[in-house]
Design an enzyme around this catalytic site. Structure first.
Site, PDB file in Angstrom:
ATOM      1  N   LYS A 149       0.834  -1.218   0.000  1.00 54.68           N
ATOM      2  CA  LYS A 149       0.000   0.000   0.000  1.00 54.68           C
ATOM      3  C   LYS A 149       0.861   1.258   0.000  1.00 54.68           C
ATOM      4  O   LYS A 149       0.580   2.210  -0.722  1.00 54.68           O
ATOM      5  CB  LYS A 149      -0.899  -0.005   1.243  1.00 54.68           C
ATOM      6  N   ASN A 150       1.907   1.242   0.825  1.00 57.18           N
ATOM      7  CA  ASN A 150       2.687   2.469   0.973  1.00 57.18           C
ATOM      8  C   ASN A 150       3.688   2.671  -0.162  1.00 57.18           C
ATOM      9  O   ASN A 150       4.418   3.653  -0.171  1.00 57.18           O
ATOM     10  CB  ASN A 150       3.387   2.496   2.336  1.00 57.18           C
ATOM     11  N   ARG A 164      -2.933  10.373   2.997  1.00 60.44           N
ATOM     12  CA  ARG A 164      -1.765  11.257   3.090  1.00 60.44           C
ATOM     13  C   ARG A 164      -1.215  11.643   1.715  1.00 60.44           C
ATOM     14  O   ARG A 164      -0.138  12.224   1.626  1.00 60.44           O
ATOM     15  CB  ARG A 164      -0.644  10.516   3.852  1.00 60.44           C
ATOM     16  N   ASP A 166      -4.438   8.159   8.961  1.00 56.46           N
ATOM     17  CA  ASP A 166      -4.909   7.566  10.208  1.00 56.46           C
ATOM     18  C   ASP A 166      -4.700   8.499  11.398  1.00 56.46           C
ATOM     19  O   ASP A 166      -3.747   9.270  11.436  1.00 56.46           O
ATOM     20  CB  ASP A 166      -4.170   6.251  10.431  1.00 56.46           C
ATOM     21  N   ASP A 225       3.953   0.501  12.231  1.00 55.57           N
ATOM     22  CA  ASP A 225       2.693  -0.088  11.736  1.00 55.57           C
ATOM     23  C   ASP A 225       2.530  -1.555  12.155  1.00 55.57           C
ATOM     24  O   ASP A 225       1.453  -2.121  12.026  1.00 55.57           O
ATOM     25  CB  ASP A 225       2.617   0.005  10.205  1.00 55.57           C
ATOM     26  N   VAL A 235       7.698   6.665  17.113  1.00 52.53           N
ATOM     27  CA  VAL A 235       7.522   7.322  15.812  1.00 52.53           C
ATOM     28  C   VAL A 235       6.316   8.265  15.837  1.00 52.53           C
ATOM     29  O   VAL A 235       6.416   9.428  15.428  1.00 52.53           O
ATOM     30  CB  VAL A 235       7.389   6.285  14.684  1.00 52.53           C
TER      31      VAL A 235
HETATM   32  C1  UD1 Z   1       4.222   6.791   6.556  1.00 55.69           C
HETATM   33  C2  UD1 Z   1       3.309   5.622   6.328  1.00 55.69           C
HETATM   34  C3  UD1 Z   1       2.798   5.084   7.644  1.00 55.69           C
HETATM   35  C4  UD1 Z   1       3.960   4.768   8.581  1.00 55.69           C
HETATM   36  C5  UD1 Z   1       4.885   5.953   8.701  1.00 55.69           C
HETATM   37  C6  UD1 Z   1       6.144   5.666   9.506  1.00 55.69           C
HETATM   38  C7  UD1 Z   1       2.329   6.099   4.185  1.00 55.69           C
HETATM   39  C8  UD1 Z   1       1.111   6.489   3.419  1.00 55.69           C
HETATM   40  N1  UD1 Z   1       2.205   6.053   5.500  1.00 55.69           N
HETATM   41  O1  UD1 Z   1       3.447   7.830   7.163  1.00 55.69           O
HETATM   42  O2  UD1 Z   1       2.058   3.886   7.385  1.00 55.69           O
HETATM   43  O3  UD1 Z   1       3.450   4.461   9.860  1.00 55.69           O
HETATM   44  O4  UD1 Z   1       5.314   6.408   7.407  1.00 55.69           O
HETATM   45  O5  UD1 Z   1       6.816   4.542   8.984  1.00 55.69           O
HETATM   46  O6  UD1 Z   1       3.364   5.787   3.627  1.00 55.69           O
HETATM   47  N2  UD1 Z   1       6.512  14.518  11.011  1.00 55.69           N
HETATM   48  C9  UD1 Z   1       6.567  15.866  11.330  1.00 55.69           C
HETATM   49  N3  UD1 Z   1       6.502  16.761  10.293  1.00 55.69           N
HETATM   50  C10 UD1 Z   1       6.387  16.374   8.994  1.00 55.69           C
HETATM   51  C11 UD1 Z   1       6.341  14.995   8.691  1.00 55.69           C
HETATM   52  C12 UD1 Z   1       6.408  14.077   9.728  1.00 55.69           C
HETATM   53  O7  UD1 Z   1       6.670  16.237  12.498  1.00 55.69           O
HETATM   54  O8  UD1 Z   1       6.331  17.227   8.101  1.00 55.69           O
HETATM   55  C13 UD1 Z   1       6.565  13.518  12.116  1.00 55.69           C
HETATM   56  C14 UD1 Z   1       5.228  12.764  12.269  1.00 55.69           C
HETATM   57  O9  UD1 Z   1       4.305  13.511  13.025  1.00 55.69           O
HETATM   58  C15 UD1 Z   1       5.683  11.492  12.953  1.00 55.69           C
HETATM   59  C16 UD1 Z   1       7.061  11.235  12.317  1.00 55.69           C
HETATM   60  O10 UD1 Z   1       7.491  12.490  11.779  1.00 55.69           O
HETATM   61  O11 UD1 Z   1       5.837  11.718  14.325  1.00 55.69           O
HETATM   62  C17 UD1 Z   1       7.067  10.177  11.249  1.00 55.69           C
HETATM   63  O12 UD1 Z   1       6.093  10.483  10.273  1.00 55.69           O
HETATM   64  P1  UD1 Z   1       6.277  10.060   8.755  1.00 55.69           P
HETATM   65  O13 UD1 Z   1       7.442   9.133   8.640  1.00 55.69           O
HETATM   66  O14 UD1 Z   1       6.281  11.275   7.915  1.00 55.69           O
HETATM   67  O15 UD1 Z   1       4.951   9.235   8.483  1.00 55.69           O
HETATM   68  P2  UD1 Z   1       4.018   9.305   7.194  1.00 55.69           P
HETATM   69  O16 UD1 Z   1       4.817   9.542   5.977  1.00 55.69           O
HETATM   70  O17 UD1 Z   1       2.867  10.189   7.494  1.00 55.69           O
END
Ligand code: UD1
Length: 434
Positions: free
Chosen positions: A25-26, A95, A119, A306, A328
């Site tokens: 999915k990701n 996202r 989520d 996840d 995370v």
């Molecule tokens: C993606 C995955 C999700 C997985 C996650 C971590 C997809 C669609 N989703 O989510 O399933 O659980 O990676 O492996 O691929 N953060 C900030 N600012 C930002 C971006 C992120 O503070 O601009 C923080 C987030 O709040 C979180 C951490 O960084 O605490 C990790 O988030 P991130 O790795 O970006 O997760 P997603 O890409 O949203």
């Protein structure tokens, strides 16, 4: 959230059988966005049949791309992309819109994307995405509805992410691939899904190198072509069904996801004493005498966040005290309330239990959990809040001693391919109630 469609789940004892996991999915959603950068069509195989693919295909069509889904193949024709605005109706669904900024800026010089959803597992800001794009030369404005961006062209830059965010790394790979000059992205996420996007961009003609210290070096190109790729198996789906076997004391063989994507999952389960056989084509779990352990989630190659909700359900069935430290997402343990209602003994703490302090150590977030097993679980009426908690609840319902009703099946189907058919093939009784 509306309650949505419901399932009745009647526990049937140990689950046994073979599961072939679908493509990730990701990964699929990111490659669909990358396809916009090509000057010719892209073809992707092994696509999962999930709600997030439908949503992403619909977002691409809304900006003018042609998207044809046939079974597990998806073709994208980016030649007619003329609309720089992702409609507001896609706000809050997943996202993906934020990832569209780079490709739309490159093609059209401006872009609007609605605020992202996904989520409910923490505040999930997009500041790293936007700051990185600013460093690449984009003008960014936040409005009540989303993000407006402008750039006659993007240029390379040296960017250091404050945390190795998966999404921000992907946004910046997608933007830097066609920016003028060299971008160095430090402290980048190196999850297999991110690397698969980088490999796909390389197939499209992008200049991308991954250095061993979480550093991508991207040489921007003035044109990229479409590409063909069969995507790799979903490591979250694979782990989820391995837990389905272990938690019900059954035998489950999972194929379609390579061992190298599951290294930490396998070593963690083996640390608990799980019997795991690894073949070239599949991984099998058989009934095991399990011991409690302590697990910290962290960016790859650490234990994936996840995987954590499914593991928590397994911990409820292991004698002794197990521990989860979520590092995370700050707010990813809310799902345990429902497990408690089903009989699990879980306490949440705002401290970093069981090891080094994480980013959340001085906050109020309940991000550590102590689970005491083995507790009998009883069936319950459950609303499924997000994809991974939803699967965890199906596992809990399967391991319980009485039937459950689960509302919001759409959440599950947003991220899991053919999920009712796969569970039924393992012997679980699922009745569609509405
Ligand atoms: C993606 C995955 C999700 C997985 C996650 C971590 C997809 C669609 N989703 O989510 O399933 O659980 O990676 O492996 O691929 N953060 C900030 N600012 C930002 C971006 C992120 O503070 O601009 C923080 C987030 O709040 C979180 C951490 O960084 O605490 C990790 O988030 P991130 O790795 O970006 O997760 P997603 O890409 O949203």
């Amino acid at each position: 959230m509306t309650a949505g469609r419901a399932w009745g789940i009647t526990p049937t004892g140990p689950l046994h059988g073979d599961i072939e996991v679908a493509g990730s999915k990701n990964v699929i959603t990111k490659l669909l966005v990358a396809a916009l950068l090509g000057d010719s069509p892209t073809w992707i195989g092994n696509a999962p049949r999930i709600g997030d693919v439908e949503i992403t295909a619909s977002i691409l069509r809304a900006v003018g791309a042609g998207v044809a889904v046939e079974g597990d193949s998806i073709a994208v024709d980016p030649s007619e992309v003329q609309n720089s605005r992702v409609p507001v109706r896609y706000s809050g669904l997943n996202r993906i819109p934020i990832l569209m900024l780079g490709p739309l800026l490159w093609k059209l010089g401006e872009a609007f994307v609605p605020l992202v959803g996904g989520d409910v597992i923490g505040s999930r800001p997009v500041d790293y995405h936007l700051e990185g794009l600013r460093q690449l030369g984009a003008e960014i404005f936040l409005t009540d509805e989303g993000v407006e961006a402008k750039a006659s062209h993007l240029h390379g830059a040296r960017i250091r992410l404050p945390f190795p965010s998966v999404g921000a790394t992907e946004t910046l790979l997608l933007a830097a691939a066609t920016a003028q000059g060299r971008t160095v992205l430090e402290n980048a996420a190196v999850e297999p899904e991110v690397v698969e996007l980088a490999l796909f961009l390389q197939r499209m003609g992008a200049g991308i190198e991954l250095q061993p210290d979480r550093r991508f070096v991207i040489e921007g190109k003035s044109a990229l072509s479409g590409a063909r790729q069969r995507i790799g198996g979903d490591r979250i789906e694979a782990f989820s069904y391995l837990i389905a076997g272990l938690v019900t004391e059954g035998t489950v063989r999972v194929s379609g996801c390579s061992q190298d994507r599951l290294v930490t999952a396998i070593s963690t389960l083996r640390r608990m004493g799980a019997n795991i056989e690894i073949e070239d084509e599949a991984i099998r779990v058989t009934p095991s005498t399990l011991s409690p352990i302590s697990v910290h989630t962290s960016p790859h190659p650490g234990f994936m966040t996840d995987w954590q909700p499914a593991l928590a359900v397994l911990f409820t069935q292991v004698p002794g005290m197990s521990l989860i430290h979520e590092t995370v997402f700050e707010d990813r343990l809310g799902y345990v309330d429902t497990l408690r209602e089903m009989g699990a003994e879980v306490e949440l703490y705002d401290q970093c239990l069981g090891g080094a302090a994480c980013r959340f150590h001085e906050g109020m977030w309940l991000h550590s959990a102590v689970l005491r097993g083995r507790t009998a679980l009883v069936g319950s009426e459950i609303v499924m809040p997000d994809i991974r908690a939803a699967f965890a609840y199906v596992l809990a319902a399967a391991a319980a001693s009485s039937p459950s009703v689960l509302f919001g099946v759409e959440q599950l189907e947003r991220g899991y391919d053919q999920v009712s058919a796969k569970f039924r093939s393992l012997g679980l009784q699922i009745d569609e109630l509405s």
